[in-house]
Design an enzyme around this catalytic site. Structure first.
Site, PDB file in Angstrom:
ATOM      1  N   ARG A 229      -7.905  10.316   1.140  1.00  0.00           N
ATOM      2  CA  ARG A 229      -7.369   9.272   0.253  1.00  0.00           C
ATOM      3  C   ARG A 229      -8.057   9.295  -1.108  1.00  0.00           C
ATOM      4  O   ARG A 229      -7.593   8.644  -2.043  1.00  0.00           O
ATOM      5  CB  ARG A 229      -7.534   7.900   0.905  1.00  0.00           C
ATOM      6  CG  ARG A 229      -6.780   7.757   2.219  1.00  0.00           C
ATOM      7  CD  ARG A 229      -7.185   6.497   2.945  1.00  0.00           C
ATOM      8  NE  ARG A 229      -6.779   5.313   2.213  1.00  0.00           N
ATOM      9  CZ  ARG A 229      -7.311   4.101   2.402  1.00  0.00           C
ATOM     10  NH1 ARG A 229      -8.297   3.940   3.284  1.00  0.00           N
ATOM     11  NH2 ARG A 229      -6.884   3.079   1.716  1.00  0.00           N
TER      12      ARG A 229
ATOM     13  N   HIS B 208     -12.632  -1.662   8.242  1.00  0.00           N
ATOM     14  CA  HIS B 208     -11.722  -2.342   9.157  1.00  0.00           C
ATOM     15  C   HIS B 208     -12.451  -2.756  10.435  1.00  0.00           C
ATOM     16  O   HIS B 208     -12.047  -3.725  11.094  1.00  0.00           O
ATOM     17  CB  HIS B 208     -10.558  -1.426   9.543  1.00  0.00           C
ATOM     18  CG  HIS B 208      -9.639  -1.095   8.415  1.00  0.00           C
ATOM     19  ND1 HIS B 208      -9.887  -0.073   7.537  1.00  0.00           N
ATOM     20  CD2 HIS B 208      -8.469  -1.661   8.020  1.00  0.00           C
ATOM     21  CE1 HIS B 208      -8.894  -0.008   6.653  1.00  0.00           C
ATOM     22  NE2 HIS B 208      -8.029  -0.956   6.924  1.00  0.00           N
TER      23      HIS B 208
ATOM     24  N   ASP C 180      -9.675  -6.822  -0.446  1.00  0.00           N
ATOM     25  CA  ASP C 180      -9.094  -6.090   0.669  1.00  0.00           C
ATOM     26  C   ASP C 180      -8.771  -7.142   1.739  1.00  0.00           C
ATOM     27  O   ASP C 180      -9.193  -8.309   1.648  1.00  0.00           O
ATOM     28  CB  ASP C 180     -10.096  -5.051   1.175  1.00  0.00           C
ATOM     29  CG  ASP C 180      -9.413  -3.833   1.797  1.00  0.00           C
ATOM     30  OD1 ASP C 180      -8.221  -3.924   2.135  1.00  0.00           O
ATOM     31  OD2 ASP C 180     -10.078  -2.789   1.925  1.00  0.00           O
TER      32      ASP C 180
ATOM     33  N   LYS D 176      -8.888   0.850  -6.230  1.00  0.00           N
ATOM     34  CA  LYS D 176      -9.650   0.329  -5.085  1.00  0.00           C
ATOM     35  C   LYS D 176     -10.630   1.404  -4.600  1.00  0.00           C
ATOM     36  O   LYS D 176     -10.483   2.578  -4.944  1.00  0.00           O
ATOM     37  CB  LYS D 176      -8.700  -0.101  -3.959  1.00  0.00           C
ATOM     38  CG  LYS D 176      -7.808   1.023  -3.404  1.00  0.00           C
ATOM     39  CD  LYS D 176      -6.812   0.482  -2.412  1.00  0.00           C
ATOM     40  CE  LYS D 176      -5.991   1.618  -1.796  1.00  0.00           C
ATOM     41  NZ  LYS D 176      -4.917   1.120  -0.930  1.00  0.00           N
TER      42      LYS D 176
ATOM     43  N   ASP E 153       0.862  -1.187   0.000  1.00  0.00           N
ATOM     44  CA  ASP E 153       0.000   0.000   0.000  1.00  0.00           C
ATOM     45  C   ASP E 153       0.893   1.230   0.000  1.00  0.00           C
ATOM     46  O   ASP E 153       1.353   1.655   1.059  1.00  0.00           O
ATOM     47  CB  ASP E 153      -0.870   0.038   1.268  1.00  0.00           C
ATOM     48  CG  ASP E 153      -2.115  -0.811   1.167  1.00  0.00           C
ATOM     49  OD1 ASP E 153      -2.999  -0.457   0.384  1.00  0.00           O
ATOM     50  OD2 ASP E 153      -2.193  -1.819   1.891  1.00  0.00           O
TER      51      ASP E 153
END
Length: 485
Positions: A135, A178, A250, A165, A65
């Protein structure tokens, strides 16, 4: 039943590992055909490490990443040399974005890394988004699409595979995948108009990989997260959008899917949905073998067709072969050093309100906003370090979320915040500081909001070493907003 079923299962597994050197079990797995390895800052990444991995399996897909901005694995201690996507979107110069992408690709090419899990092609449609934010290139689909293409062209022009992504788009969520399963509450028409254009543009540009998002999108599949949905992964992404490259999950230990199924079942379901590579952010020998054995058992029982597993493994090999064929591009990129592009971009992205010229070291109050799980916890905002370089008597205090402000003296005060647009308590903290010190300077490193009552407001639109440097230059009088000297 083919004799190499275990090897096929190993090919589609792409684990990360703990520690600064490759453990023996990982070396053995690479010798047994492990198809990929994911590197993190904790792994002390350098050429020697990658060489050791490739000695066991020259064709392994080594992934990382390295988005630039807040998400960096190679420059986590000092901060990235490149501003993130939001800053690039603010500047909105596609040639600049391509130059940044090329330099990130060059950095990875020097280390012999196959695949960059970047760019984020998510349209940040919801300002409350806790995990995408800066991001993303921004909230406009056309802007995100053109900069996604520029970034992909830059990275792949350096001979490294890019990965768009998080399909079908993590931008309109208020939950971090997450931590729990986010739901995208949007019609199919909205998804096609807003979220999918950047992915369609990336596919048209020849992106080699796409990462699935652990998202529930009821307009597409009301029952399963996108990663596990054949409707989303195969019918939509493969069928309607025409993507034929490597599709990677992911990380499967993220709670969005880990709360639903065991790792082996997640892998089997994802492969059945049309995914080719299973990203396991942190693995051990036992957990890797458990997932491998679950895949093999699913094929033997008829739950997962062997042809689907073989197709997935072949797509992993095709990506590896593509990378091997780009050696000439990587050799050229190594000599194509564009040293100042990151700082140039950060300066151009800086936006300011008010005037400031610090002539003495300020008291920097870093409001300790919790970053998302995608950001390495060691990542600094960099503002204090950048100011200290220019004004050695700079002092720093940290303030916990919703905590009390420190006592102020006669020094200038710089309040460093993140994502004021998303946090009411951050905005309230700014207002309290401004009531005490109307001359307070506010620096927002995230999605900014107007700083009510503050004398000066600076927005970097992201966290990076160069973004902090640009802000420090402006605050000490060396730079005008927008990058003009």
């Amino acid at each position: 039943m083919s004799g190499d079923l275990y090897r096929l299962a190993m090919t589609v597994l792409h684990p990360g590992y703990e520690g600064t050197s490759a453990p023996d079990w990982l070396r053995r797995a690479l010798g047994d055909g492990l198809g990929g390895v994911v590197l993190f800052a904790r792994n002390a990444i350098d050429e020697q490490l990658v060489r050791h991995l490739r000695a066991e399996n020259p064709g392994t897909v080594i992934a990382i990443d390295e988005e630039g901005g807040a998400v960096t694995r190679l420059e986590v201690v000092a901060g990235s040399s490149f501003p993130g996507n939001k800053a690039l979107g603010v500047v909105d110069a596609v040639a600049l974005t391509e130059r940044v992408g090329r330099q990130i690709g060059r950095m990875l090419a020097e280390l012999d890394i196959t695949l960059d899990y970047a760019p984020s092609a998510d349209v940040n449609a919801n300002p409350a988004n806790p995990v995408i934010g800066v991001r993303s290139f921004g909230p406009d689909p056309e802007l995100v699409a053109r900069h996604t293409v520029a970034y992909v062209d830059g990275v792949q022009g350096a001979g490294v595979a890019a990965c768009a992504k998080h399909f079908p788009g993590h931008g309109d969520t208020v939950t971090d995948s997450h931590l729990a399963l986010p739901t995208v509450h949007a019609s199919r028409e909205t998804l096609f108009e807003r979220d999918l254009p950047p992915f369609r543009a990336a596919i048209d540009a020849g992106v080699r990989s796409i990462m699935s998002g652990h998202l529930l999108v009821p307009a597409l599949d009301p029952a399963l997260p996108a990663t596990l949905s054949r409707t989303v992964m195969t019918e939509l992404l493969r069928g309607e959008l025409g993507f034929d490259g490597m599709l990677v999950t992911d990380a499967i230990e993220m709670q969005a899917v880990a709360d639903m199924f065991a790792p082996g079942e997640i892998a089997v379901r994802a492969l059945g949905a049309g995914v080719d590579a299973i990203c396991v952010g942190l693995s051990t020998e036992d957990s890797l073998h458990e997932i491998r054995d679950a895949i093999v058992a699913a094929v033997r029982s008829g739950v997962l067709p062997e042809e689907r597993l073989a197709e997935a493994a072949e797509r992993v090999r095709v990506l590896s072969d593509w990378y091997a064929a780009q050696q000439a591009l990587r050799d050229k990129a190594r000599g194509d050093v564009d040293e100042g592009v990151g700082l140039d971009a950060a300066r151009a992205a800086l936006t300011t309100d008010g005037r400031a010229r610090l002539a003495r070291g300020p008291l920097v109050v870093e409001v300790n906003t919790r970053f998302s799980k995608a950001v390495d916890p060691a990542t600094p905002t960099g503002i204090t370090a950048a100011l200290t370089t220019l004004l050695p008597d700079t002092a720093r205090v940290q303030m916990e979320p919703e905590g009390a402000l420190p006592a102020f003296d006669d020094r200038p005060v710089v309040l460093v915040v993140h994502d004021a647009a998303r946090h009411a308590w951050v905005r309230e903290t700014v207002a309290r500081a401004a009531a005490i010190r109307p001359d307070v300077i506010v620096v927002d490193t995230g999605i900014p909001a107007p700083a009510a009552g503050a004398a000066v407001h600076v927005a970097t639109h992201g966290i990076s070493r160069v973004s902090a440097q640009a802000a420090a230059e402006w605050l000490t009088g060396g730079l005008r907003a927008g990058g003009d000297q």
